[in-house]
Design a protein around this motif. Structure first.
Motif, mmCIF file in Angstrom:
data_model
loop_
_atom_site.group_PDB
_atom_site.id
_atom_site.type_symbol
_atom_site.label_atom_id
_atom_site.label_comp_id
_atom_site.label_asym_id
_atom_site.label_seq_id
_atom_site.Cartn_x
_atom_site.Cartn_y
_atom_site.Cartn_z
ATOM 1 N N UNK A 68 0.821 -1.202 0.000
ATOM 2 C CA UNK A 68 0.000 0.000 0.000
ATOM 3 C C UNK A 68 0.859 1.257 0.000
ATOM 4 N N UNK A 69 0.404 2.257 -0.753
ATOM 5 C CA UNK A 69 0.968 3.608 -0.782
ATOM 6 C C UNK A 69 2.342 3.698 -1.448
ATOM 7 N N UNK A 70 2.808 2.649 -2.101
ATOM 8 C CA UNK A 70 4.064 2.736 -2.858
ATOM 9 C C UNK A 70 3.943 3.813 -3.929
ATOM 10 N N UNK A 71 5.024 4.564 -4.134
ATOM 11 C CA UNK A 71 5.035 5.616 -5.147
ATOM 12 C C UNK A 71 6.096 5.305 -6.210
ATOM 13 N N UNK A 72 5.694 5.332 -7.461
ATOM 14 C CA UNK A 72 6.594 5.114 -8.590
ATOM 15 C C UNK A 72 6.500 6.336 -9.492
ATOM 16 N N UNK A 73 7.596 7.068 -9.627
ATOM 17 C CA UNK A 73 7.623 8.306 -10.393
ATOM 18 C C UNK A 73 8.642 8.221 -11.535
ATOM 19 N N UNK A 74 8.254 8.694 -12.707
ATOM 20 C CA UNK A 74 9.198 9.042 -13.750
ATOM 21 C C UNK A 74 10.048 7.930 -14.312
ATOM 22 N N UNK A 75 9.572 6.694 -14.285
ATOM 23 C CA UNK A 75 10.345 5.568 -14.799
ATOM 24 C C UNK A 75 9.825 5.131 -16.171
ATOM 25 N N UNK A 76 10.696 4.494 -16.953
ATOM 26 C CA UNK A 76 10.265 3.761 -18.127
ATOM 27 C C UNK A 76 10.013 2.318 -17.722
ATOM 28 N N UNK A 77 8.855 1.793 -18.094
ATOM 29 C CA UNK A 77 8.466 0.431 -17.724
ATOM 30 C C UNK A 77 8.032 -0.290 -18.984
ATOM 31 N N UNK A 78 8.589 -1.466 -19.216
ATOM 32 C CA UNK A 78 8.400 -2.134 -20.503
ATOM 33 C C UNK A 78 8.325 -3.636 -20.310
ATOM 34 N N UNK A 79 7.516 -4.292 -21.136
ATOM 35 C CA UNK A 79 7.481 -5.749 -21.137
ATOM 36 C C UNK A 79 7.600 -6.255 -22.559
ATOM 37 N N UNK A 80 8.139 -7.447 -22.689
ATOM 38 C CA UNK A 80 8.289 -8.091 -23.990
ATOM 39 C C UNK A 80 7.708 -9.492 -23.894
ATOM 40 N N UNK A 81 6.631 -9.740 -24.600
ATOM 41 C CA UNK A 81 6.069 -11.079 -24.692
ATOM 42 C C UNK A 81 5.304 -11.554 -23.489
ATOM 43 N N UNK A 82 4.743 -10.638 -22.689
ATOM 44 C CA UNK A 82 3.980 -11.038 -21.513
ATOM 45 C C UNK A 82 2.621 -10.352 -21.537
ATOM 46 N N UNK A 83 1.802 -10.608 -20.510
ATOM 47 C CA UNK A 83 0.432 -10.107 -20.539
ATOM 48 C C UNK A 83 0.241 -8.772 -19.826
#
Length: 218
Positions: free
Chosen positions: A94-109
Motif C-alpha cells: 500500500x501507498x508505494x510511489x513510482x515516479x518518472x520511470x520507463x516500464x516495458x514488457x516483452x512477450x507477456x500479458x
C-alpha cells in the motif's frame, strides 16, 4: 544498490536501521530510492511487511539528471523479457510511489500489476510490445482500503497493448483516479482505455486516447 530488486529487498532492514522498526507510520519515516539512468533488466515485486500511509511510504524515482524526458529508454528503464513471468513490476505494498520511470514488457500479458491500495504511478512511460497486453492491471486487494487510499495514476504515457488500464477491483473496493494520461499506439480493434470497472470508486479526468474504439471508456 545495483538493481531495483536489491533495493526493494532492503526496505525492511533500512526501516529498522533508520527508524527502529518496519512501522513507518509510527516512526514518521519514509524511504526514497533515486535511480541512475540505465536499463534494468529485471522483474520487480514491491512486497514487504512495512506499515505505511499516504505520507510515509517507499518511493522509487529517477535521480536528478536521469529523467526520461518522454522517451521510454531516455532515463531509467525497467524491462522484462523472461517469459515465465507475466509482469515487469508488481506493486503489492500500500501507498508505494513510482515516479518518472520507463516500464516495458516483452512477450507477456502485463507491464504493471497492482494489488494494493493507495499506490501512485506518475509521469512514467509504460510500453507493451504486443497488441494483447494490459499496460496496467489493477486487481483486487485482500484488505479493504484504508483512509486516503485511492490509487492515483497520473501524467503517464501508455504505448501499445489493447488495454491501458484493466481495473478488476472486486469486492475489496479498490479505488483509482486516472488523470492527465495519454494512451497512444494501441491496437485499433480492441482499444479499451479502461476496462472492467466493478464499482463507482474512480475518477477519469483529462485523458487523451489517440486511437479510440467504442469498447470500454475512452
Amino acid at each position: 544498490y545495483s538493481t531495483f530488486t536489491l533495493a526493494e529487498a532492503a526496505v525492511e532492514s533500512i526501516a529498522t536501521a533508520e527508524f527502529g522498526s518496519t512501522d513507518l507510520v509510527a516512526n514518521d519515516g519514509a524511504i526514497v530510492f533515486e535511480a541512475d539512468a540505465a536499463t534494468y533488466s529485471e522483474r520487480v515485486e514491491f512486497s514487504s511487511s512495512l506499515t505505511t500511509d499516504p505520507t510515509r511510504q517507499v518511493t522509487y524515482k529517477p535521480a536528478s539528471g536521469s529523467e526520461h524526458g518522454g522517451s521510454i529508454d531516455g532515463g531509467v528503464l525497467i524491462t522484462q523479457t523472461n517469459s515465465p513471468f507475466n509482469f515487469t513490476v508488481f506493486i503489492r505494498d500500500n501507498f508505494t510511489k513510482v515516479f518518472g520511470l520507463g516500464l516495458q514488457q516483452v512477450g507477456m500479458s502485463r507491464v504493471v500489476s497492482a494489488s494494493c491500495h493507495g499506490f501512485t504511478l506518475d509521469s512514467c512511460v509504460i510500453e507493451s510490445d504486443t497488441a494483447t497486453a494490459r499496460c496496467l492491471f489493477v486487481s483486487w486487494s485482500p484488505t479493504a482500503p484504508p483512509a486516503g487510499a485511492t490509487n492515483t495514476i497520473s501524467n503517464n504515457v501508455f504505448i501499445n497493448g489493447y488495454v491501458s488500464l484493466w481495473h478488476n477491483g472486486g469486492s475489496s473496493g479498490v479505488q483509482f483516479d486516472l488523470i492527465n494520461t495519454t494512451h497512444t499506439g494501441l491496437e485499433p480493434d480492441k482499444n479499451w482505455d479502461i476496462y472492467l470497472v466493478p464499482d463507482p470508486s474512480y475518477h477519469v479526468i483529462n485523458n487523451l486516447v489517440t486511437n479510440p474504439t467504442t469498447l470500454g471508456l475512452g
